[in-house]
Design a protein around this motif. Structure first.
Motif, mmCIF file in Angstrom:
data_model
loop_
_atom_site.group_PDB
_atom_site.id
_atom_site.type_symbol
_atom_site.label_atom_id
_atom_site.label_comp_id
_atom_site.label_asym_id
_atom_site.label_seq_id
_atom_site.Cartn_x
_atom_site.Cartn_y
_atom_site.Cartn_z
ATOM 1 N N GLU A 1 0.809 -1.216 0.000
ATOM 2 C CA GLU A 1 0.000 0.000 0.000
ATOM 3 C C GLU A 1 0.845 1.270 0.000
ATOM 4 O O GLU A 1 0.357 2.334 -0.337
ATOM 5 N N GLY A 2 2.082 1.135 0.392
ATOM 6 C CA GLY A 2 2.925 2.327 0.447
ATOM 7 C C GLY A 2 4.387 1.961 0.515
ATOM 8 O O GLY A 2 4.763 0.827 0.810
ATOM 9 N N TRP A 3 5.181 2.963 0.215
ATOM 10 C CA TRP A 3 6.619 2.776 0.160
ATOM 11 C C TRP A 3 7.244 4.033 0.753
ATOM 12 O O TRP A 3 7.101 5.110 0.185
ATOM 13 N N ARG A 4 7.882 3.917 1.903
ATOM 14 C CA ARG A 4 8.514 5.075 2.552
ATOM 15 C C ARG A 4 10.008 5.030 2.267
ATOM 16 O O ARG A 4 10.721 4.163 2.760
ATOM 17 N N ARG A 5 10.451 5.934 1.438
ATOM 18 C CA ARG A 5 11.842 5.963 0.980
ATOM 19 C C ARG A 5 12.800 6.360 2.101
ATOM 20 O O ARG A 5 12.515 7.253 2.892
ATOM 21 N N ASN A 6 13.942 5.665 2.155
ATOM 22 C CA ASN A 6 15.013 5.990 3.115
ATOM 23 C C ASN A 6 14.476 6.198 4.526
ATOM 24 O O ASN A 6 14.806 7.152 5.204
ATOM 25 N N HIS A 7 13.683 5.274 4.998
ATOM 26 C CA HIS A 7 12.928 5.470 6.239
ATOM 27 C C HIS A 7 13.572 4.841 7.473
ATOM 28 O O HIS A 7 13.414 5.356 8.570
ATOM 29 N N CYS A 8 14.271 3.718 7.312
ATOM 30 C CA CYS A 8 14.802 2.984 8.465
ATOM 31 C C CYS A 8 16.309 2.766 8.318
ATOM 32 O O CYS A 8 16.793 2.468 7.231
ATOM 33 N N LEU A 9 17.000 2.908 9.438
ATOM 34 C CA LEU A 9 18.443 2.672 9.450
ATOM 35 C C LEU A 9 18.696 1.179 9.577
ATOM 36 O O LEU A 9 18.246 0.538 10.532
ATOM 37 N N TYR A 10 19.402 0.632 8.610
ATOM 38 C CA TYR A 10 19.695 -0.793 8.587
ATOM 39 C C TYR A 10 21.134 -0.995 8.143
ATOM 40 O O TYR A 10 21.514 -0.565 7.048
ATOM 41 N N ASP A 11 21.906 -1.607 8.994
ATOM 42 C CA ASP A 11 23.289 -1.948 8.659
ATOM 43 C C ASP A 11 24.080 -0.732 8.182
ATOM 44 O O ASP A 11 24.810 -0.794 7.203
#
Length: 155
Positions: A124-134
Motif C-alpha cells: 500500500e505504500g513505500w517510505r523511501r530511506n525510512h529505516c536505518l539498517y546496517d
C-alpha cells in the motif's frame, strides 16, 4: 532473541533480552487488552519456532498491525511465516471482527514481503530511506489486507 541474524530486520535488534524482560514486555502489552501474542508451533514436531504479535488493536477503526519473527533459522523459507500470517489474519477477521490488518517491513527483507503477499496482503505504500539498517537508510514497505467481508466498501 540473541541471534543478530534473526533480529536483523526487526525493531528488536537492540537487545539483549532475557526471559524476565520478555515476559514483562508481553504482560505490559496485553494488560490493556489491545495486543495479541501467539506462538508459531510446528504441528508435526511441537517445536516453537517463532511468534506473532498483533496490536495495538484500534477498536474504533477495527484495525491492527501484525509483526512476525521466525527465530529458528532452519525453518526459514519453508512457508511457516506465510501460514502464520494467514492464520492470524483470519483469526483477527473472523473472531475479533477487525476490518484491516497492516504490516511494515524493510524493502531489503524480500522474504517477509513475499510471505505477506502470499498471505493476501498488498503493498500500500513505500517510505523511501525510512529505516536505518546496517549503517544505511533503507525503504520501508507498508502492506495491508482488508477483511474480505468488508472489501466491497473500500473502493
Amino acid at each position: 532473541m540473541h541471534d543478530p541474524e534473526v533480529l536483523r530486520f526487526t525493531e528488536s535488534r537492540a537487545g539483549p533480552y532475557g526471559v524476565d524482560s520478555l515476559t514483562a514486555y508481553i504482560a505490559e502489552k496485553t494488560a490493556d487488552g489491545r495486543h495479541l501474542f501467539l506462538a508459531i508451533i510446528v504441528r508435526a514436531t511441537g517445536a516453537h519456532i517463532g511468534n506473532v504479535k498483533v496490536g495495538p488493536v484500534d477498536r474504533y477503526h477495527r484495525l491492527a498491525d501484525l509483526g512476525i519473527i521466525i527465530g529458528e533459522k532452519d525453518h526459514w523459507g519453508r512457508g511457516f511465516a506465510t501460514e502464520a500470517i494467514a492464520l492470524t489474519t483470519a483469526h483477527c477477521f473472523d473472531r475479533l471482527g477487525l476490518h484491516k490488518i497492516t504490516a511494515g517491513c524493510y524493502a531489503v527483507n524480500r522474504g517477509a514481503v513475499r510471505a505477506f503477499e502470499k498471505a493476501g496482503f498488498e503493498i500500500e505504500g513505500w517510505r523511501r530511506n525510512h529505516c536505518l539498517y546496517d549503517g544505511a537508510y533503507v525503504d520501508l514497505i507498508q502492506l495491508g489486507r482488508v477483511n474480505p467481508a468488508h472489501d466491497g466498501a473500500r473502493r
